[in-house]
Motif scaffolding. Structure first.
Motif, PDB file in Angstrom:
ATOM      1  N   ASP A 199       0.523   4.306  -3.649  1.00  0.00           N
ATOM      2  CA  ASP A 199       1.764   4.861  -3.123  1.00  0.00           C
ATOM      3  C   ASP A 199       2.863   4.402  -4.077  1.00  0.00           C
ATOM      4  OD1 ASP A 199       0.138   5.485  -0.974  1.00  0.00           O
ATOM      5  OD2 ASP A 199       0.749   3.719   0.171  1.00  0.00           O
ATOM      6  N   ASN A 241      -0.736   8.960  -3.172  1.00  0.00           N
ATOM      7  CA  ASN A 241      -0.670   9.433  -1.792  1.00  0.00           C
ATOM      8  C   ASN A 241       0.700  10.012  -1.506  1.00  0.00           C
ATOM      9  OD1 ASN A 241      -3.219   8.509  -1.439  1.00  0.00           O
ATOM     10  ND2 ASN A 241      -2.626   6.653  -0.362  1.00  0.00           N
ATOM     11  N   ARG A 290      -6.145   4.617  -6.104  1.00  0.00           N
ATOM     12  CA  ARG A 290      -5.105   5.295  -5.321  1.00  0.00           C
ATOM     13  C   ARG A 290      -3.882   4.398  -5.214  1.00  0.00           C
ATOM     14  NH1 ARG A 290      -7.649   9.393  -2.823  1.00  0.00           N
ATOM     15  NH2 ARG A 290      -5.943   9.837  -1.407  1.00  0.00           N
TER      16      ARG A 290
END
Length: 132
Positions: free
Chosen positions: A86, A111, A84
């Motif tokens: 950002d 995200n 994951r």
């Protein structure tokens, strides 16, 4: 009397670090694109730039150079187990959209994507008026 010393095993830190979540910073200027990946605490894990990938001069500012830089970084991330991320994008360069597209194709779950380009609220004071 002899001193007792502990023996520590010395190994490369890159292989041991498993990073599941991180932040990808893309700085796209007119002349270069720099991609930096940090963990959640802000410590740099990996980085690359169009110049570091072998592009010189005007070619550094192209979208293809930005794509190559992102692919270079993401290869390292996949090896370290990142799932994951950002994304923070800043700058007005041509590599902005291409970098984001390449990150999306890589399979990393995003995200959020945030534009952090600095914008002046009123900027600097302009130069005085010209008198002839």
């Amino acid at each position: 009397m002899s001193k007792i010393t502990k023996r520590r095993r010395i190994s490369s830190r890159k292989n041991e670090r498993r990073i599941l979540k991180g932040v990808i910073h893309v700085r796209a200027s007119f002349h270069n694109t720099i991609v930096t990946v940090t963990d959640v605490r802000g410590q740099v894990v990996s980085w690359s730039s169009a110049g570091a990938c072998g592009f010189k001069g005007k070619k550094r500012g192209t979208a293809f150079a930005a794509q190559t830089a992102v692919e270079n970084v993401i290869g390292t991330l996949m090896y370290q187990g990142m799932k994951r991320a950002d994304v923070m994008i800043s700058g007005p360069g041509k590599g902005r959209d291409t970098a984001l597209r390449t990150i999306r194709k890589s399979g990393i779950v995003l995200n959020y994507v945030r534009d952090v380009t600095p914008m002046p609220h009123n900027g600097c004071r302009p130069p005085k008026k010209r008198r002839l």
